[in-house]
Write a protein that holds these residues in place. Structure first.
Motif, PDB file in Angstrom:
ATOM      1  N   MET A   1     -26.003 -22.565  24.665  1.00 58.62           N
ATOM      2  CA  MET A   1     -27.290 -22.718  25.325  1.00 58.62           C
ATOM      3  C   MET A   1     -28.374 -22.852  24.253  1.00 58.62           C
ATOM      4  O   MET A   1     -28.378 -22.128  23.274  1.00 58.62           O
ATOM      5  N   LYS A   2     -29.289 -23.768  24.459  1.00 54.72           N
ATOM      6  CA  LYS A   2     -30.340 -23.975  23.467  1.00 54.72           C
ATOM      7  C   LYS A   2     -31.674 -23.414  23.960  1.00 54.72           C
ATOM      8  O   LYS A   2     -31.854 -23.143  25.149  1.00 54.72           O
ATOM      9  N   PHE A   3     -32.587 -23.274  23.016  1.00 55.11           N
ATOM     10  CA  PHE A   3     -33.922 -22.776  23.344  1.00 55.11           C
ATOM     11  C   PHE A   3     -34.683 -23.799  24.177  1.00 55.11           C
ATOM     12  O   PHE A   3     -34.583 -24.999  23.958  1.00 55.11           O
ATOM     13  N   GLU A   4     -35.438 -23.291  25.147  1.00 52.24           N
ATOM     14  CA  GLU A   4     -36.355 -24.107  25.935  1.00 52.24           C
ATOM     15  C   GLU A   4     -37.760 -23.551  25.752  1.00 52.24           C
ATOM     16  O   GLU A   4     -37.943 -22.329  25.690  1.00 52.24           O
ATOM     17  N   VAL A   5     -38.738 -24.421  25.703  1.00 49.38           N
ATOM     18  CA  VAL A   5     -40.129 -23.989  25.727  1.00 49.38           C
ATOM     19  C   VAL A   5     -40.508 -23.843  27.201  1.00 49.38           C
ATOM     20  O   VAL A   5     -40.386 -24.793  27.975  1.00 49.38           O
ATOM     21  N   ILE A   6     -40.923 -22.648  27.577  1.00 50.02           N
ATOM     22  CA  ILE A   6     -41.260 -22.369  28.971  1.00 50.02           C
ATOM     23  C   ILE A   6     -42.741 -22.006  29.065  1.00 50.02           C
ATOM     24  O   ILE A   6     -43.227 -21.137  28.340  1.00 50.02           O
TER      25      ILE A   6
ATOM     26  N   SER B   1     -46.307 -18.223  27.773  1.00 43.17           N
ATOM     27  CA  SER B   1     -45.327 -19.198  27.309  1.00 43.17           C
ATOM     28  C   SER B   1     -44.467 -18.573  26.215  1.00 43.17           C
ATOM     29  O   SER B   1     -44.844 -17.567  25.613  1.00 43.17           O
ATOM     30  N   CYS B   2     -43.313 -19.201  25.993  1.00 44.51           N
ATOM     31  CA  CYS B   2     -42.415 -18.766  24.923  1.00 44.51           C
ATOM     32  C   CYS B   2     -41.280 -19.767  24.803  1.00 44.51           C
ATOM     33  O   CYS B   2     -41.146 -20.677  25.618  1.00 44.51           O
ATOM     34  N   GLU B   3     -40.472 -19.573  23.796  1.00 43.02           N
ATOM     35  CA  GLU B   3     -39.186 -20.258  23.696  1.00 43.02           C
ATOM     36  C   GLU B   3     -38.141 -19.217  24.045  1.00 43.02           C
ATOM     37  O   GLU B   3     -38.223 -18.075  23.597  1.00 43.02           O
TER      38      GLU B   3
ATOM     39  N   ALA C   1     -33.962 -11.177  24.947  1.00 40.48           N
ATOM     40  CA  ALA C   1     -33.721 -10.868  23.534  1.00 40.48           C
ATOM     41  C   ALA C   1     -33.840 -12.109  22.651  1.00 40.48           C
ATOM     42  O   ALA C   1     -33.976 -11.985  21.430  1.00 40.48           O
ATOM     43  N   THR C   2     -33.814 -13.305  23.245  1.00 38.56           N
ATOM     44  CA  THR C   2     -33.905 -14.534  22.455  1.00 38.56           C
ATOM     45  C   THR C   2     -35.325 -15.081  22.354  1.00 38.56           C
ATOM     46  O   THR C   2     -35.537 -16.131  21.743  1.00 38.56           O
ATOM     47  N   ILE C   3     -36.294 -14.417  22.930  1.00 39.37           N
ATOM     48  CA  ILE C   3     -37.665 -14.939  22.974  1.00 39.37           C
ATOM     49  C   ILE C   3     -38.214 -15.158  21.563  1.00 39.37           C
ATOM     50  O   ILE C   3     -38.151 -14.285  20.705  1.00 39.37           O
TER      51      ILE C   3
END
Length: 181
Positions: free
Chosen positions: A1-6, A81-83, A90-92
């Motif tokens: 799973m990859k990072f998404e900008v939310i 917002s965050c990635e 824990a991945t933020i």
């Protein structure tokens, strides 16, 4: 799973009578898809609140909003917002805090609670300097937290919301009226 900008897609739930703000971190993929808070079918948030306030479990948006507002709560998230990878707090990376000024000026928030350790840490670091209101950490109601917190323990920990609500009613004199509902 990859990072998404939310970018946070949901409006806060509150009204002028809201006294207690509950903050998550960021809506999960299920909540973003449903466009409502705690939408994952295995998340226990709504089940816990219904037990705490002794009301039926809400199943639709209107019932959930009613549960929040009837109990002088407000509901939102710490981050604007965050990635993030999926729903794993824990991945933020690169977190940006919400601006709470409008919500706080439109309400009489007395206490802030976070749902989980990461929400608490991020609130304390990024938001407390703005709000000046310390947060109290509650356990996450996430399905990932099932092994650590069985439902009865979650309900017991969240009873603090009812305790504060009852203290509010005893001060305002609305306790008898509320209890009769």
């Amino acid at each position: 799973m990859k990072f998404e900008v939310i970018n946070h897609p949901l409006e806060p739930i509150f009204n002028k009578d809201s006294k207690f703000l509950i903050l998550g971190t960021m809506p999960s993929p299920a909540s973003r898809s449903d466009m409502f808070y705690y939408a994952h079918p295995q998340n226990r948030f709504w089940q816990v609140l219904s037990a705490v306030f002794d009301v039926p479990i809400p199943f639709n948006r209107d019932e959930k909003i009613k549960l929040i507002l009837d109990n002088h709560l407000a509901l939102w998230d710490v981050l604007k917002s965050c990635e993030i990878k999926g729903a794993d707090d824990a991945t933020i990376k690169n977190p940006v805090a919400q601006d709470f000024s409008e919500l706080l000026s439109a309400t009489s928030i007395e206490r802030i609670f976070t749902t989980g350790q990461q929400a608490y840490k991020l609130y304390t670091k990024l938001c407390f300097p703005q709000t000046g209101i310390p947060a109290e950490q509650l356990p996450s109601t996430s399905p990932a937290n099932r092994g650590r917190y069985p439902l009865n323990e979650l309900i017991e920990r969240y009873m603090i919301l009812r305790d504060y609500q009852r203290a509010l009613y005893s001060v305002t004199g609305k306790g008898i009226e509320h209890e009769a509902k």
